[in-house]
Write a protein that holds these residues in place. Structure first.
Motif, mmCIF file in Angstrom:
data_model
loop_
_atom_site.group_PDB
_atom_site.id
_atom_site.type_symbol
_atom_site.label_atom_id
_atom_site.label_comp_id
_atom_site.label_asym_id
_atom_site.label_seq_id
_atom_site.Cartn_x
_atom_site.Cartn_y
_atom_site.Cartn_z
ATOM 1 N N GLN A 180 -2.451 76.970 23.713
ATOM 2 C CA GLN A 180 -1.397 76.506 24.479
ATOM 3 C C GLN A 180 -1.593 75.322 25.198
ATOM 4 O OE1 GLN A 180 -0.821 80.150 27.033
ATOM 5 N NE2 GLN A 180 0.741 80.816 25.615
ATOM 6 N N ILE A 181 -2.856 75.082 26.003
ATOM 7 C CA ILE A 181 -2.954 73.709 26.699
ATOM 8 C C ILE A 181 -3.056 72.475 25.674
ATOM 9 C CG2 ILE A 181 -5.036 72.467 27.579
ATOM 10 C CD1 ILE A 181 -6.038 75.154 28.828
ATOM 11 N N ALA A 182 -3.409 72.589 24.464
ATOM 12 C CA ALA A 182 -3.289 71.557 23.580
ATOM 13 C C ALA A 182 -2.019 71.336 23.222
ATOM 14 C CB ALA A 182 -4.267 71.867 22.332
ATOM 15 N N GLN A 220 -15.819 95.496 23.419
ATOM 16 C CA GLN A 220 -14.147 95.224 23.179
ATOM 17 C C GLN A 220 -13.499 94.497 24.118
ATOM 18 O OE1 GLN A 220 -12.553 99.301 22.889
ATOM 19 N NE2 GLN A 220 -13.456 99.690 20.910
ATOM 20 N N GLN A 221 -13.894 94.557 25.480
ATOM 21 C CA GLN A 221 -13.527 93.843 26.377
ATOM 22 C C GLN A 221 -13.800 92.218 26.114
ATOM 23 O OE1 GLN A 221 -14.403 95.419 30.146
ATOM 24 N NE2 GLN A 221 -13.505 97.141 29.897
ATOM 25 N N ASN A 222 -15.071 91.963 25.537
ATOM 26 C CA ASN A 222 -15.635 90.741 25.233
ATOM 27 C C ASN A 222 -14.824 90.057 24.175
ATOM 28 O OD1 ASN A 222 -17.214 88.580 25.628
ATOM 29 N ND2 ASN A 222 -18.561 89.150 24.208
ATOM 30 N N GLN A 223 -14.460 90.850 23.137
ATOM 31 C CA GLN A 223 -13.792 90.477 22.030
ATOM 32 C C GLN A 223 -12.187 89.886 22.442
ATOM 33 O OE1 GLN A 223 -14.527 89.763 19.261
ATOM 34 N NE2 GLN A 223 -16.587 90.436 19.233
ATOM 35 N N GLU A 224 -11.669 90.888 23.342
ATOM 36 C CA GLU A 224 -10.338 90.726 23.831
ATOM 37 C C GLU A 224 -10.248 89.266 24.669
ATOM 38 O OE1 GLU A 224 -7.401 91.973 23.127
ATOM 39 O OE2 GLU A 224 -8.211 93.612 21.943
ATOM 40 N N GLN A 252 -8.049 85.992 24.115
ATOM 41 C CA GLN A 252 -7.274 85.337 25.191
ATOM 42 C C GLN A 252 -7.497 83.857 25.555
ATOM 43 O OE1 GLN A 252 -7.334 87.837 28.410
ATOM 44 N NE2 GLN A 252 -6.351 89.677 27.482
ATOM 45 N N ASN A 253 -8.802 83.457 25.360
ATOM 46 C CA ASN A 253 -9.368 82.276 25.572
ATOM 47 C C ASN A 253 -8.827 81.370 24.773
ATOM 48 O OD1 ASN A 253 -10.840 80.022 27.044
ATOM 49 N ND2 ASN A 253 -12.723 80.402 25.790
ATOM 50 N N GLN A 254 -8.871 81.718 23.435
ATOM 51 C CA GLN A 254 -8.618 80.942 22.374
ATOM 52 C C GLN A 254 -7.082 80.541 22.383
ATOM 53 O OE1 GLN A 254 -9.851 83.103 18.933
ATOM 54 N NE2 GLN A 254 -11.867 82.282 19.093
#
Length: 227
Positions: free
Chosen positions: A197-199, A182-186, A190-192
């Motif tokens: 936001q950077i783009a 579950q933490q990995n999915q979160e 967040q990374n996506q």
């Protein structure tokens, strides 16, 4: 006269042979098989008596039985366990431990057959058939690679505790794995979001630079005069 004596001897010999044959056929059952365990005899007697503490007291005899046969006569019921432990067990077994009495019943194949009352049954324990008690034997312990004097009394409890601990650890591991997934999915989400936001900020930066360039126009040329 001699013939008469000979005839009597022959009759006596035949009679002795008959007695010996009868005792031999009756001895097909081992003495151990005919021996009734004292625990079974005492239990049968206390059920027959109904658990009355003193048969001479009329008031006690009018009260409901502490223990009695069930309606079918193929089992017995302890109706008042507290009084059974306090009054009956010390009288027959020199102790007042109801749990110990139940464990003894279990070793002779008795089963608790009701969830609402203390009713026990054993197919050879029947009202009016006391002779069947001789056919009841103790349960034999399962064979072990260790001699009895080396086998721990709490071995089964330890094994059960070990199994329970193992199951508990497996359950914890499964829960931890699910939590990590579950933490990995979160983190992926967040990374996506950050990449998006950077783009977006890069696009804003590019637009701002274009706007500034258009506002400033072409920068003026610098002229230099010779002295």
């Amino acid at each position: 006269m001699a013939e008469r004596l000979t005839e009597l001897k022959l009759n006596n010999t035949a009679a002795a042979a008959t007695v010996a044959s009868g005792s031999g056929s009756g001895g097909g059952q081992s003495p151990r098989g005919r021996c009734v365990a004292p625990f079974l005899l005492k239990t049968y007697d206390l059920v027959e008596e109904g658990g009355v503490a003193d048969q001479g007291e009329e008031e006690e005899r009018k009260r409901p039985s502490i223990v009695s046969w069930n309606e079918e006569g193929d089992g017995f019921v302890v109706w008042r366990p507290a009084e059974f432990s306090e009054l009956i067990l010390p009288r027959y077994f020199k102790h007042n431990n109801f749990s110990s009495f139940i464990r003894q019943l279990n070793t002779y194949g008795f089963k608790k057959v009701s969830s609402k009352r203390w009713e026990f049954k054993q197919e050879k324990f029947q009202r009016g058939h006391k002779k069947l008690l001789a056919e009841i034997t103790r349960k034999k312990c399962e064979p072990s690679v260790f001699p009895p004097y080396l086998k721990s009394c709490s071995e089964e409890n330890n094994n059960a505790a070990t199994d329970e601990g193992t199951n508990h650890n497996d359950s914890d591991n499964n829960n931890n794995n699910e939590s990590l997934l579950q933490q990995n999915q979160e983190l992926k989400k967040q990374n996506q979001h950050l990449q998006s936001q950077i783009a977006h900020f890069k696009q804003l930066q590019s637009r701002l630079l274009q706007c500034v360039s258009q506002y400033m126009g072409t920068p003026p040329k610098l002229s230099y005069h010779s002295p």
